[in-house]
Motif scaffolding. Sequence first.
Motif, short mmCIF file in Angstrom:
data_model
loop_
_atom_site.label_atom_id
_atom_site.label_comp_id
_atom_site.label_asym_id
_atom_site.label_seq_id
_atom_site.Cartn_x
_atom_site.Cartn_y
_atom_site.Cartn_z
N GLY A 72 0.79 -1.22 0.00
CA GLY A 72 0.00 0.00 0.00
C GLY A 72 0.82 1.27 0.00
O GLY A 72 0.27 2.35 -0.01
N LEU A 73 2.14 1.15 0.00
CA LEU A 73 2.96 2.35 0.00
C LEU A 73 3.19 2.82 -1.43
O LEU A 73 3.52 2.03 -2.31
N VAL A 98 6.20 12.87 -3.30
CA VAL A 98 5.28 13.68 -2.49
C VAL A 98 3.94 13.78 -3.19
O VAL A 98 2.89 13.61 -2.56
N THR A 99 3.95 14.02 -4.49
CA THR A 99 2.69 14.13 -5.24
C THR A 99 1.91 12.83 -5.17
O THR A 99 0.70 12.84 -4.89
N VAL A 100 2.57 11.70 -5.40
CA VAL A 100 1.89 10.40 -5.35
C VAL A 100 1.33 10.16 -3.95
O VAL A 100 0.19 9.71 -3.79
N THR A 101 2.12 10.47 -2.93
CA THR A 101 1.67 10.25 -1.55
C THR A 101 0.49 11.14 -1.19
O THR A 101 -0.49 10.68 -0.59
N VAL A 102 0.54 12.40 -1.56
CA VAL A 102 -0.58 13.32 -1.29
C VAL A 102 -1.84 12.84 -1.99
O VAL A 102 -2.92 12.76 -1.38
N VAL A 103 -1.74 12.50 -3.27
CA VAL A 103 -2.91 12.00 -4.01
C VAL A 103 -3.44 10.73 -3.36
O VAL A 103 -4.66 10.56 -3.19
N HIS A 104 -2.55 9.83 -2.99
CA HIS A 104 -2.94 8.57 -2.36
C HIS A 104 -3.74 8.81 -1.08
O HIS A 104 -4.82 8.23 -0.88
N GLU A 105 -3.25 9.69 -0.22
CA GLU A 105 -3.93 9.93 1.06
C GLU A 105 -5.24 10.70 0.86
O GLU A 105 -6.23 10.42 1.55
N ILE A 106 -5.27 11.63 -0.06
CA ILE A 106 -6.52 12.34 -0.36
C ILE A 106 -7.55 11.37 -0.92
O ILE A 106 -8.75 11.46 -0.60
N GLU A 121 -4.72 -0.61 -8.34
CA GLU A 121 -5.26 -0.86 -9.69
C GLU A 121 -5.09 0.36 -10.59
O GLU A 121 -4.85 0.24 -11.78
N LEU A 122 -5.25 1.54 -10.00
CA LEU A 122 -5.18 2.80 -10.76
C LEU A 122 -3.75 3.31 -10.94
O LEU A 122 -3.54 4.32 -11.60
N GLY A 123 -2.79 2.64 -10.32
CA GLY A 123 -1.39 3.05 -10.43
C GLY A 123 -0.97 4.10 -9.41
O GLY A 123 0.08 4.72 -9.57
N TRP A 124 -1.76 4.29 -8.37
CA TRP A 124 -1.44 5.27 -7.33
C TRP A 124 -1.15 4.58 -5.99
O TRP A 124 -1.25 5.19 -4.95
N GLY A 125 -0.80 3.32 -6.05
CA GLY A 125 -0.58 2.57 -4.81
C GLY A 125 0.85 2.43 -4.49
O GLY A 125 1.34 2.17 -3.49
#
Length: 143
Positions: A8-9, A118-126, A139-143
């Motif tokens: 999940g990271l 940072v961008t990937v992490t922010v999007v992931h948490e939002i 699945e969406l490539g943001w994991g």
Amino acid sequence: MPSSLPPGLPIVPNGGDGGDSPFPMSEADFEAAVNDALDRIPPDLAKTMSNVAIFIEDDYTPQPGEDPDTVLLGLYEGVPLTERDSWWDAGSLPDRITIFRQPILDICTSREDVIEEVTVTVVHEIAHHFGISDARLHELGWG
């Protein structure tokens, strides 16, 4: 850093392969990267975020019962929008999104890597704030 991180990271491919030391970045520059990532959220989507606060901390401290080697880049704590009822707003504390600076710097080898992670992490948490699961984010490539 452990060779296998918890699932999940959001990890940038090839991040951290350039050496054993973290990428050096000041707290102010890191905060600016988080703010830039937040600014990239489409305005219509940002307007739908409700009662959420964003924090930056140096590192995640594993909770009692967790593996002491747990590494997190970000953490969402709260009630996703998809699970809130009409009663939820009455006295509820804000949801909390925390971005952890040191683990991100530990896996990055350049300023560009840090900005991307940072961008990937922010999007992931939002996305968690909107009720999107880790499985779906993968699945969406943001994991």
